[in-house]
Design an enzyme around this catalytic site. Sequence first.
Site, PDB file in Angstrom:
ATOM      1  CG  HIS A  26      -1.996  -1.018   1.185  1.00 25.62           C
ATOM      2  ND1 HIS A  26      -2.849  -1.188   0.106  1.00 25.62           N
ATOM      3  CD2 HIS A  26      -2.354  -1.965   2.097  1.00 25.62           C
ATOM      4  CE1 HIS A  26      -3.676  -2.202   0.371  1.00 25.62           C
ATOM      5  NE2 HIS A  26      -3.396  -2.691   1.564  1.00 25.62           N
ATOM      6  CG  ASP A  29      -5.257  -9.865   3.213  1.00 25.65           C
ATOM      7  OD1 ASP A  29      -4.949 -10.351   2.102  1.00 25.65           O
ATOM      8  OD2 ASP A  29      -4.961  -8.701   3.548  1.00 25.65           O
ATOM      9  CG  ASP A  54      -2.987  -8.327   0.616  1.00 28.85           C
ATOM     10  OD1 ASP A  54      -2.268  -8.624   1.579  1.00 28.85           O
ATOM     11  OD2 ASP A  54      -4.013  -7.611   0.714  1.00 28.85           O
ATOM     12  CG  HIS A  66      -6.681  -5.173   1.623  1.00 28.72           C
ATOM     13  ND1 HIS A  66      -6.184  -6.105   2.524  1.00 28.72           N
ATOM     14  CD2 HIS A  66      -7.840  -4.709   2.131  1.00 28.72           C
ATOM     15  CE1 HIS A  66      -7.030  -6.180   3.548  1.00 28.72           C
ATOM     16  NE2 HIS A  66      -8.041  -5.350   3.335  1.00 28.72           N
TER      17      HIS A  66
HETATM   18 ZN   LIG Z   1      -4.326  -7.066   2.596  1.00 31.07          ZN
END
Ligand SMILES: [Zn+2]
Length: 313
Positions: A128, A248, A165, A167
């Site tokens: 991120h 995740d 991931d 996200h």
């Molecule tokens: Zn994540």
Amino acid sequence: MTTLYLTHEAFLRHDTGPGHPERIERLETVRRVLSTPDYSDLLRSEAPEASIEDIVLAHPIDYVKMIQDSEPAEGDEDYVRLDADTVMSQGSFEAAKRAVGAGIEAVDRIMAGDVQNAFCAVRPCGHHAETARAMGFCLFNNIAVAAFYARNRHHLNRVAVIDFDVHHGNGTQDLFWAHENMFFASTHQMPLFPGTGSITETGAGNIVNAPLNPGDNGVQFREAFESRILPELSDFSPELILISAGFDAHIRDPLANLGLVEEDFAWATKKLLDIAHEFCNGRIVSMLEGGYDLTGLGDSVSTHVSALMDGGN
Ligand SMILES: [Zn+2]
């Protein structure tokens, strides 16, 4: 066929505070899983600190200094918040430098031919972190630095990052946006933090986003890999594959709503190994990103690293 395993105790000193999902126990879980006899063939090494010169391959020097200066000093309050989610404690800057250093060391050892592939068990995570913005628990973009390092220091022309991931890896996308020889492909739940990752975000033709709907499971995940990610990756003909390995999307994870199980991560790993063997002598560097249910994380890392050790082919 050797798999390198890089980690460091400094990652256990990056403290995000009570109740934070990106917690020290995550790395303790990973380290415990990989210390069992099934993993005795891993080549173990300590993650070195990246130099500032290496970190600035992805981030401006003023940003690196801002992170350094943000770490709380002895006698300060325990935690400094860079945003609502992203926290530093004493020891965080060293952890962040070693998280970057793990990826660089893995690239060096693989390019030297010492090992076939590598898994970097690091905190803080990185995908991120944008060019000059910490967010989503991430300080430096560990995998993007490794990719730029492989390009600049090892003169690779085509480096790919695959991010599974749950996200979207907005930071890696941001850093690769205008670099047509740096490929980024991501599966992720949408809508979900950080909000980016639609299929219309294509950069210089080098970005492939394959968003999944809340409630999707391994069927849709594998379909996204088979129909979009893997063909585009093959067309790119990578000289090195890096994996942003967040776990995740696991069905047990509390931060998202996908229904993957550990076998899905092993399947994706094997598919990436197949392409790595076809194009780049099996060269893969995998770096830990998210994964917030300790059982789901431990089981997923276990199958992922077993697949790397098996090596494919
Ligand atoms: Zn994540």
